[in-house]
Motif scaffolding. Structure first.
Motif, short mmCIF file in Angstrom:
data_model
loop_
_atom_site.label_atom_id
_atom_site.label_comp_id
_atom_site.label_asym_id
_atom_site.label_seq_id
_atom_site.Cartn_x
_atom_site.Cartn_y
_atom_site.Cartn_z
N VAL A 143 0.57 6.64 1.14
CA VAL A 143 -0.13 7.93 1.12
C VAL A 143 -0.50 8.35 2.54
N GLN A 144 -0.96 7.42 3.35
CA GLN A 144 -1.31 7.76 4.73
C GLN A 144 -0.09 8.24 5.51
N ARG A 145 1.04 7.64 5.27
CA ARG A 145 2.26 8.02 5.99
C ARG A 145 2.88 9.29 5.42
N GLY A 146 2.44 9.70 4.24
CA GLY A 146 2.97 10.91 3.65
C GLY A 146 4.25 10.73 2.87
N THR A 147 4.71 9.49 2.72
CA THR A 147 5.90 9.26 1.90
C THR A 147 5.56 9.42 0.42
N ALA A 148 4.27 9.31 0.11
CA ALA A 148 3.74 9.72 -1.19
C ALA A 148 2.53 10.59 -0.86
N GLN A 149 2.35 11.65 -1.61
CA GLN A 149 1.25 12.55 -1.29
C GLN A 149 -0.05 12.15 -2.00
N ALA A 150 0.06 11.23 -2.97
CA ALA A 150 -1.12 10.74 -3.68
C ALA A 150 -0.82 9.33 -4.20
N GLY A 151 -1.87 8.65 -4.61
CA GLY A 151 -1.68 7.29 -5.12
C GLY A 151 -2.94 6.79 -5.79
N GLY A 152 -2.81 5.63 -6.44
CA GLY A 152 -3.95 5.04 -7.12
C GLY A 152 -4.07 3.57 -6.79
N LEU A 153 -5.29 3.10 -6.59
CA LEU A 153 -5.51 1.69 -6.27
C LEU A 153 -6.97 1.32 -6.49
N SER A 154 -7.26 0.04 -6.32
CA SER A 154 -8.61 -0.49 -6.47
C SER A 154 -9.53 0.10 -5.40
N GLN A 155 -10.71 0.54 -5.81
CA GLN A 155 -11.67 1.07 -4.83
C GLN A 155 -12.08 0.02 -3.80
N PRO A 156 -12.39 -1.24 -4.20
CA PRO A 156 -12.76 -2.23 -3.18
C PRO A 156 -11.65 -2.47 -2.15
N ILE A 157 -10.40 -2.48 -2.58
CA ILE A 157 -9.31 -2.70 -1.64
C ILE A 157 -9.18 -1.50 -0.69
N PHE A 158 -9.28 -0.29 -1.24
CA PHE A 158 -9.19 0.90 -0.39
C PHE A 158 -10.32 0.89 0.64
N ASP B 296 4.68 13.52 -5.14
CA ASP B 296 5.06 12.12 -5.36
C ASP B 296 3.80 11.27 -5.39
N VAL B 297 3.69 10.41 -6.40
CA VAL B 297 2.51 9.55 -6.57
C VAL B 297 2.94 8.09 -6.48
N ALA B 298 2.24 7.32 -5.66
CA ALA B 298 2.52 5.89 -5.50
C ALA B 298 1.55 5.07 -6.35
N TYR B 299 2.13 4.14 -7.11
CA TYR B 299 1.36 3.14 -7.84
C TYR B 299 1.78 1.77 -7.31
N GLY B 300 1.01 0.73 -7.64
CA GLY B 300 1.34 -0.62 -7.20
C GLY B 300 2.30 -1.29 -8.15
N ASP B 301 1.85 -2.35 -8.79
CA ASP B 301 2.63 -3.08 -9.79
C ASP B 301 2.52 -2.37 -11.13
N GLN B 302 3.59 -2.36 -11.90
CA GLN B 302 3.55 -1.70 -13.21
C GLN B 302 2.53 -2.34 -14.15
N ALA B 303 2.22 -3.63 -13.94
CA ALA B 303 1.25 -4.33 -14.77
C ALA B 303 -0.15 -4.32 -14.16
N SER B 304 -0.35 -3.48 -13.14
CA SER B 304 -1.66 -3.41 -12.49
C SER B 304 -2.59 -2.47 -13.25
N THR B 305 -3.83 -2.87 -13.34
CA THR B 305 -4.84 -2.04 -13.99
C THR B 305 -5.29 -0.92 -13.07
N SER B 306 -5.82 -1.29 -11.90
CA SER B 306 -6.42 -0.30 -11.01
C SER B 306 -5.43 0.38 -10.09
N SER B 307 -4.19 -0.12 -10.04
CA SER B 307 -3.18 0.53 -9.22
C SER B 307 -2.05 1.10 -10.07
N HIS B 308 -2.31 1.26 -11.37
CA HIS B 308 -1.37 1.94 -12.24
C HIS B 308 -2.08 2.55 -13.44
#
Length: 264
Positions: free
Chosen positions: A166-181, A121-133
């Protein structure tokens, strides 16, 4: 400006409560100095508006309800296709007007590479997000992983919600902005022993500030001058910027091309 309105939300596919980093009132308070600076520079009252998501921000710009907007690269491209607006400024960090996205994995789930995401399972943010989708999705495609075929995708609304899922394991992977992470790691919200960066993206143009093209010509010039002349360290810190530099619509052609390639 754009953020979720509440500091708490629930993951839409697992139902778990997730605490977000910021809310609308916090963003408005944080940028009070910027508001005062623009009012003084432009000799007019400024209202700061925080939308609930990118879609509502795009619609507000299309209907002329906002004059200036701070978009993600993908949401700007989408807004530009629906309304007469123009990008004019972007912030710099570390001397550059670009940034990166990351794909992260849950260590306990055995996700140590992008290939390990298959069947997960992969978590993304907003569907219109660049760095989180868009960007992380393209990174998975580059490794031969197709959404809906090789993994299940879930949109959880915000970058920080992705990292927490991702940290909680409800998604095993995800994508987001490097500065925010990196900010979440620095603040102790994310444990690097539990969440691993699998890959960093190539550089993409920073989030653009855009204005309605039909604004008064002199006002447009004055707005640009105010942004480019901004050198107040306190205001820039609140904007997470070192400076504001000129940027044009053509800088986002790379985003348009990637959007087209992915069929978004």
């Amino acid at each position: 400006m754009n953020a979720l309105e509440s500091v708490k939300t629930r993951c839409p596919y697992c139902g778990e409560e997730i605490r977000l980093l910021v809310d609308a009132s916090a963003i408005i308070k944080q940028n009070a100095g910027f508001k005062a600076y623009l009012e003084k520079s432009l000799h007019r009252k400024i209202e700061l508006i925080v939308t609930t998501d990118y879609s509502s921000m795009i619609e507000a710009m299309r209907r002329g309800r906002i004059d200036l907007g701070y978009f993600g690269p993908l949401s700007y491209v989408m807004a530009k296709s629906r309304s007469d607006i123009e990008a004019f400024a972007a912030k710099t960090k570390n001397g550059s007007a670009t940034y990166h996205a990351v794909v992260i994995g849950n260590v306990a789930a055995g996700v140590n590479s992008i290939e390990d995401i298959k069947g997960k399972d992969v978590a993304y943010g907003d569907q219109a997000s660049t760095s989180s989708h868009m960007i992380p999705k393209s990174m998975l495609v580059a490794h031969g992983l197709k959404w809906g075929v090789d993994y299940k995708e879930h949109f959880v609304g915000a970058h920080d919600a992705v990292a927490m899922a991702v940290q909680r394991g409800t998604a095993q992977a995800g994508g987001l902005s490097q500065p925010i992470f990196e900010s979440m790691v620095k603040k102790g919200l994310i444990d690097p022993a539990k969440v691993k960066v699998l890959e960093v993206s190539k550089a993409f143009p920073q989030y653009p500030w855009a204005m309605r093209s039909n604004l008064d010509a002199k006002l447009k010039i004055d707005v640009k001058k105010a942004f480019y002349a901004l050198n107040d360290k306190g205001i820039l810190k609140a904007l997470k910027a070192e400076s504001m530099v000129p940027i044009t619509d053509h800088d986002y052609d790379v985003v348009r091309d990637l959007k087209k390639d992915l069929g978004l």
